[in-house]
Design a protein around this motif. Structure first.
Motif, short mmCIF file in Angstrom:
data_model
loop_
_atom_site.label_atom_id
_atom_site.label_comp_id
_atom_site.label_asym_id
_atom_site.label_seq_id
_atom_site.Cartn_x
_atom_site.Cartn_y
_atom_site.Cartn_z
N GLY A 28 30.18 -38.81 -19.30
CA GLY A 28 31.45 -38.11 -19.39
C GLY A 28 31.98 -37.70 -18.04
N GLU A 29 32.94 -36.80 -18.06
CA GLU A 29 33.53 -36.28 -16.82
C GLU A 29 32.48 -35.47 -16.06
N PRO A 30 32.30 -35.72 -14.75
CA PRO A 30 31.29 -34.96 -13.98
C PRO A 30 31.59 -33.46 -14.02
N CYS A 31 30.59 -32.67 -14.33
CA CYS A 31 30.75 -31.22 -14.30
C CYS A 31 30.09 -30.70 -13.03
N GLU A 32 30.22 -29.41 -12.78
CA GLU A 32 29.67 -28.82 -11.56
C GLU A 32 28.16 -29.02 -11.49
N CYS A 33 27.50 -28.90 -12.63
CA CYS A 33 26.05 -29.05 -12.69
C CYS A 33 25.62 -30.43 -12.19
N ARG A 34 26.27 -31.46 -12.71
CA ARG A 34 25.90 -32.83 -12.33
C ARG A 34 26.18 -33.08 -10.85
N LEU A 35 27.30 -32.60 -10.37
CA LEU A 35 27.67 -32.83 -8.97
C LEU A 35 26.66 -32.20 -8.03
N ILE A 36 26.24 -30.98 -8.32
CA ILE A 36 25.32 -30.29 -7.44
C ILE A 36 23.95 -30.95 -7.46
N ILE A 37 23.48 -31.34 -8.62
CA ILE A 37 22.17 -31.96 -8.70
C ILE A 37 22.17 -33.32 -8.01
N GLU A 38 23.24 -34.07 -8.15
CA GLU A 38 23.32 -35.34 -7.44
C GLU A 38 23.33 -35.10 -5.93
N ALA A 39 23.98 -34.04 -5.50
CA ALA A 39 23.99 -33.71 -4.07
C ALA A 39 22.58 -33.38 -3.60
N ALA A 40 21.85 -32.60 -4.40
CA ALA A 40 20.48 -32.22 -4.02
C ALA A 40 19.58 -33.44 -3.94
N VAL A 57 15.49 -28.68 4.94
CA VAL A 57 15.07 -29.86 5.69
C VAL A 57 16.07 -30.99 5.48
N LEU A 58 16.59 -31.53 6.56
CA LEU A 58 17.54 -32.64 6.52
C LEU A 58 16.80 -33.97 6.60
N PRO A 59 17.47 -35.08 6.25
CA PRO A 59 16.83 -36.40 6.36
C PRO A 59 16.47 -36.72 7.81
N ASN A 60 15.45 -37.53 8.00
CA ASN A 60 15.05 -37.93 9.35
C ASN A 60 16.08 -38.85 10.00
N GLU A 61 16.85 -39.54 9.19
CA GLU A 61 17.90 -40.42 9.69
C GLU A 61 19.18 -40.13 8.92
N THR A 104 24.18 -28.33 -1.43
CA THR A 104 25.44 -28.94 -1.03
C THR A 104 25.60 -28.94 0.49
N PHE A 105 25.01 -27.93 1.16
CA PHE A 105 25.06 -27.93 2.62
C PHE A 105 24.29 -29.11 3.19
N VAL A 106 23.07 -29.33 2.70
CA VAL A 106 22.25 -30.43 3.19
C VAL A 106 22.93 -31.77 2.91
N ASP A 107 23.54 -31.89 1.74
CA ASP A 107 24.26 -33.13 1.41
C ASP A 107 25.43 -33.34 2.37
N MET A 108 26.21 -32.28 2.62
CA MET A 108 27.35 -32.37 3.53
C MET A 108 26.90 -32.75 4.93
N ALA A 109 25.86 -32.09 5.43
CA ALA A 109 25.38 -32.35 6.79
C ALA A 109 24.92 -33.79 6.94
#
Length: 283
Positions: A32-44, A162-166, A199-204
């Motif tokens: 269905g339509e992405p909700c806030e829950c799905r968006l955040i978990i995908e970001a994590a 912790v951010l990705p190594n690359e 969401t910060f780690v995803d953005m960075a």
């Protein structure tokens, strides 16, 4: 290694999505339509995925790794910096979230993904610095939220930061969406909650900030912030533009010649800033 289902459930619970909390597996793909829950978990999840790895494969940091030690070191530096400004900074309950979303606005200015009437070329070097500025506020909020430095350093927050190594910059639309998702989470939670950190780690990472890059910039900017305070930043006497260039640019040049693994790295950066400041501003 697959993401821990209990961790996914914890994130879903922290968001409080009534449609998805009972069935955490539906938070990822329900058709269905992405909700806030799905968006955040995908970001994590995406923030912990190795570059180029297929969906479902995730990077789980080792708690004894160098990256964890770097996050712990950044927490130490942040606490020291905050105490330079206010010794009892934790009790003051500063609005760190507000500083974070304002910095995110400055970040958007450097990315230039929305100024269709101006220069369309993003400045990722300056964007990275804005990400690290936001990191200062995320760490401050996290320490405050846990009630102190030592408690925060023993918590899940260390792994969360912790951010990705690359990392490499993603497309403009993806970067834009990641920044806006972060800002929405910050404005809703007003603290360094699990979803805000995710969401910060995803953005960075989408902007192209790797763990090593973040640590290098963080240490440098932290020293610069202390240098500013010691040279009149709070009273308004500090001069931010040195010979036509902002102090951030001078910092980048100084950092390029310093090995941050050295125990005296912070002192070397501080000395380099002082020598240059006196030679240019006080001349």
């Amino acid at each position: 290694m697959a993401a821990d289902p209990q961790e996914i459930y914890r994130l879903a619970s922290s968001i409080g999505c009534p449609r998805h909390v009972p069935r955490f597996s539906a938070c990822r793909y329900d058709g269905g339509e992405p909700c806030e829950c799905r968006l955040i978990i995908e970001a994590a999840e995406s923030s912990n995925r190795r570059p180029g790895a297929p969906a479902g494969e995730h990077f789980m940091p080792d708690p004894n790794s160098v990256t964890h030690q770097q996050v712990i070191a950044m927490m130490d530096l942040q606490d020291q910096m905050n105490r330079v400004v206010d010794e009892n900074w934790i009790e003051l309950r500063r609005p760190w979230y507000r500083a974070a979303w304002i910095e995110a606005g400055e970040l958007m200015g450097h990315l230039k993904v929305w100024k269709w009437w101006g220069n369309p070329h993003p400045d990722y070097e300056q964007a990275e610095i804005e990400v690290v500025d936001i990191l200062h506020f995320m760490i401050s909020s996290a320490i405050e939220r846990e009630g102190g430095l030592e408690v925060a350093q023993r918590s899940d927050i260390v792994s969360s930061l912790v951010l990705p190594n690359e990392a490499a910059p993603d497309t403009h639309d993806v970067v834009l969406n990641s920044v806006e998702t972060f800002v929405k989470a910050v404005l809703l939670d007003e603290c360094a909650s699990p979803r805000v950190l995710a969401t910060f780690v995803d953005m960075a990472s989408r902007i192209g900030v790797s763990q090593g890059r973040a640590y290098r910039l963080y240490v440098g900017k932290n020293v610069l912030n202390v240098f500013r305070q010691k040279n009149g930043y709070k009273t308004g006497s500090y001069v931010k533009i040195w010979d036509g260039r902002e102090d951030n640019e001078h910092l980048a040049e100084i950092l390029s010649g310093i090995d941050l693994a050295r125990p005296d790295a912070a002192e070397t950066i501080m000395r380099g800033l002082g020598d240059r400041y006196r030679a240019i501003v006080a001349a």
